[in-house]
Design a protein around this motif. Structure first.
Motif, short mmCIF file in Angstrom:
data_model
loop_
_atom_site.label_atom_id
_atom_site.label_comp_id
_atom_site.label_asym_id
_atom_site.label_seq_id
_atom_site.Cartn_x
_atom_site.Cartn_y
_atom_site.Cartn_z
N PHE A 89 -65.56 39.09 25.74
CA PHE A 89 -64.45 38.24 26.14
C PHE A 89 -63.26 38.59 25.25
O PHE A 89 -63.43 38.77 24.03
N PHE A 90 -62.06 38.68 25.81
CA PHE A 90 -60.93 39.15 25.01
C PHE A 90 -59.63 38.49 25.42
O PHE A 90 -59.48 37.98 26.54
N LEU A 91 -58.71 38.50 24.47
CA LEU A 91 -57.32 38.10 24.69
C LEU A 91 -56.46 39.10 23.94
O LEU A 91 -56.58 39.23 22.71
N ASN A 92 -55.60 39.86 24.65
CA ASN A 92 -54.73 40.88 24.04
C ASN A 92 -53.28 40.52 24.27
O ASN A 92 -52.93 39.90 25.28
N ALA A 93 -52.42 40.93 23.36
CA ALA A 93 -50.98 40.71 23.51
C ALA A 93 -50.24 41.80 22.75
O ALA A 93 -50.76 42.39 21.80
N GLY A 94 -49.00 42.05 23.17
CA GLY A 94 -48.18 43.04 22.48
C GLY A 94 -46.83 43.19 23.14
O GLY A 94 -46.56 42.64 24.22
N ASN A 95 -45.96 43.94 22.48
CA ASN A 95 -44.64 44.21 23.03
C ASN A 95 -44.09 45.49 22.43
O ASN A 95 -44.48 45.88 21.31
N LEU A 96 -43.19 46.13 23.17
CA LEU A 96 -42.60 47.41 22.75
C LEU A 96 -41.17 47.44 23.23
O LEU A 96 -40.86 47.01 24.34
N CYS A 97 -40.26 47.94 22.38
CA CYS A 97 -38.85 47.96 22.76
C CYS A 97 -38.09 48.95 21.89
O CYS A 97 -38.61 49.46 20.89
N ASN A 98 -36.86 49.24 22.27
CA ASN A 98 -35.93 49.99 21.44
C ASN A 98 -35.07 49.02 20.65
O ASN A 98 -34.89 47.86 21.04
N LEU A 99 -34.54 49.49 19.51
CA LEU A 99 -33.82 48.61 18.60
C LEU A 99 -32.35 49.01 18.50
O LEU A 99 -32.00 50.18 18.66
N ASN A 100 -31.53 48.03 18.22
CA ASN A 100 -30.13 48.26 17.89
C ASN A 100 -30.01 48.07 16.38
O ASN A 100 -30.05 46.95 15.88
N TYR A 101 -29.88 49.17 15.65
CA TYR A 101 -29.99 49.11 14.19
C TYR A 101 -28.80 48.42 13.53
O TYR A 101 -28.80 48.19 12.33
N GLY A 102 -27.78 48.08 14.28
CA GLY A 102 -26.66 47.35 13.70
C GLY A 102 -26.84 45.84 13.72
O GLY A 102 -26.03 45.11 13.17
N ASP A 103 -27.92 45.37 14.34
CA ASP A 103 -28.11 43.93 14.51
C ASP A 103 -28.87 43.26 13.37
O ASP A 103 -28.83 42.05 13.22
N GLY A 104 -29.62 44.03 12.58
CA GLY A 104 -30.35 43.45 11.47
C GLY A 104 -31.77 43.07 11.83
O GLY A 104 -32.15 43.00 13.00
N PRO A 105 -32.59 42.81 10.79
CA PRO A 105 -34.02 42.52 11.00
C PRO A 105 -34.31 41.32 11.88
O PRO A 105 -35.25 41.33 12.66
N ARG A 106 -33.50 40.25 11.76
CA ARG A 106 -33.77 39.06 12.56
C ARG A 106 -33.64 39.35 14.05
O ARG A 106 -34.46 38.89 14.86
N ALA A 107 -32.62 40.13 14.42
CA ALA A 107 -32.44 40.50 15.83
C ALA A 107 -33.58 41.39 16.30
O ALA A 107 -34.01 41.31 17.46
N HIS A 108 -34.09 42.25 15.41
CA HIS A 108 -35.21 43.11 15.77
C HIS A 108 -36.45 42.27 16.08
O HIS A 108 -37.14 42.50 17.09
N LEU A 109 -36.73 41.30 15.24
CA LEU A 109 -37.89 40.44 15.46
C LEU A 109 -37.74 39.63 16.74
O LEU A 109 -38.71 39.42 17.48
N GLN A 110 -36.52 39.17 17.00
CA GLN A 110 -36.28 38.40 18.22
C GLN A 110 -36.51 39.25 19.46
O GLN A 110 -37.07 38.79 20.45
N LYS A 111 -36.10 40.51 19.38
CA LYS A 111 -36.28 41.40 20.53
C LYS A 111 -37.76 41.70 20.77
O LYS A 111 -38.21 41.78 21.91
N LEU A 112 -38.52 41.84 19.67
CA LEU A 112 -39.96 42.07 19.81
C LEU A 112 -40.69 40.85 20.35
O LEU A 112 -41.80 40.97 20.87
#
Length: 438
Positions: free
Chosen positions: A373-396
């Protein structure tokens, strides 16, 4: 566990050979002395006076001293046997011995103590040169694989490995040198030179790599770390005429220099059928990619970096090794049906393995199967490096793909497993490929 002999703990024979004298005059004193020594060994502390290794050829003794040193710290007979077993396992882990046997005996000689023990490891070294030959069929290609290995090359558990693969489509080879740190086998260095060809149908790409790499592995506290540098001369081509323009424009030669760091915490008791523990792995990669223009004709390098969206330097997500229920590497940005990958991703899962209902084949073939029995999750995206770490985490955190389901798992030895799962994919986005059975 190896054969452990404690010869001097066996009762002494009651009668010796007929030497023309009264046997009672010879047997009684040694028997009393043996009984006294046996009582000391079983009920009191002991001292390991000597540890000997027999059967060495090209192996350097200083390497083995690190692996067997704990035996000297044993305080009683049971402790000696336990530490000798651990030392045996460490010697086998080096990959330079075919067999390791253990002999425990009381000390002899003028310096022997009443409670003294000698421990002897009898080893059989692996041959200087070993080889293998096999054939492989898969991905519409057949290949012949030849492998050669020089274990214990310099006498301190070094290993040189060469592998050559001749296929109906491509030829590949690899040369690898492995060097562990004496006394700390988990700290090691690996150097590689290789040529390998890969086909990536989800991206309509064909790639030939000629390169070298250096990899250092080491533990730090509860974590294990891998630092790796890789330099590659790459040749990219389209796998099909229907390849998208985004893939076609990447075709040609390029140079890649990549530095990666992986940290992991693995407390699982088995990588195939774990029933306790957890695995956490974080991978960071820094890539410098340079174009090579008309190299063979002009020997001119164009040092302008390639676009960050180059699909063969990206991360990919989807499939039975990450997010079940989605096609292999078919999550995220895509162009005309070709998946281009992303610059950042995360993935995780919860798994529950149980024996088959009603335990058919218990104690035999049935123990190779588990209900899953399993539960999987994930996400993948490209980043805008001018937005900063918080924006990166939000996009993910946006548009998370996840799935749940159940199935049957078959263990194939201790190296692989075969799964048949019914999956329910959730969070499907436009362009994602998904499947119910996987």
């Amino acid at each position: 566990m190896g054969t452990v002999h404690a010869k001097s703990l066996d009762p002494l024979p009651m009668h010796g050979r007929d030497l023309g004298v009264n046997p009672d005059d010879l047997v009684e004193p040694p028997e009393m002395e043996h009984e006294a020594k046996q009582e000391i060994l079983e009920n009191k502390d002991v001292v390991v006076q000597h540890v000997n290794i027999q059967g060495l050829g090209r192996t350097k003794e200083d390497l083995l001293g690190y692996e067997i040193s704990d035996v000297f710290h044993a305080k009683n007979l049971i402790d000696v046997m336990k530490k000798a077993h651990v030392a045996r396992q460490k010697l086998l882990r080096l990959g330079i011995f075919k067999e390791v046997e253990v002999l425990i005996d009381t000390s002899d000689g003028t310096d022997a103590l009443p409670n003294g023990l000698d421990v002897t490891f009898e080893v059989t070294e692996i041959k200087r040169l070993t080889g293998s030959y096999n054939t492989m069929v898969g991905n519409n290609e057949g290949s012949m694989v030849l492998g050669l290995k020089l274990p214990n090359m310099l006498g301190r558990a070094e290993k040189l490995t060469f592998q050559f693969s001749y296929g109906t489509k491509e030829t590949s080879y690899g040369l690898s040198f492995f060097k562990p740190q004496p006394g700390h086998f988990e700290r090691n260095l690996t150097l590689n030179m290789y040529k390998v060809t890969g086909q990536f149908p989800w991206s309509s790409l064909k790639e030939t790599d000629r390169g070298m790499s250096a990899e250092v592995n080491f533990p730090l506290g509860m974590t294990n770390h891998t630092l790796k540098w890789e330099g590659v001369w790459r040749e990219l081509g389209c796998l099909a005429r229907s390849a998208s323009f985004a893939v076609r424009e990447e075709s040609g030669h390029s140079l890649k220099s990549a530095l990666s760091h992986t940290v992991s915490v693995d407390s699982r008791n088995s990588a195939i059928f774990p029933n306790r523990g957890a695995l956490l792995r974080i991978n960071q990669v820094s890539v410098v990619l340079l174009l090579v223009t008309d190299l063979l004709k002009e020997l001119i390098f164009n040092t302008e970096p390639v676009s960050d969206s180059c699909s063969n330097t990206q991360f990919y997500l989807g499939g039975p090794t990450s997010v079940r229920g989605f096609g292999m590497y078919s999550i995220g940005p895509q162009s005309e049906g070709d998946y281009l990958g992303g610059e950042a991703y995360w993935a995780g899962g919860l798994h529950l393995y149980t024996p088959l209902p009603f335990r058919p084949g218990k104690g035999g073939f049935g123990d190779l199967f588990r209900t899953h029995f399993f539960l999987n999750a994930g996400n993948l995206c490209n980043l805008n490096y001018g937005d900063g770490p918080r924006a990166h985490l939000q996009k993910l955190a946006e548009c998370i793909r996840w799935s749940y389901g159940a199935g049957i798992v078959l263990r194939l030895g201790n190296i692989a497993r075969l799964e048949l799962n019914y999956c329910v994919p959730m969070g499907v986005q436009s362009g994602d490929r998904y499947t119910v059975f996987l």
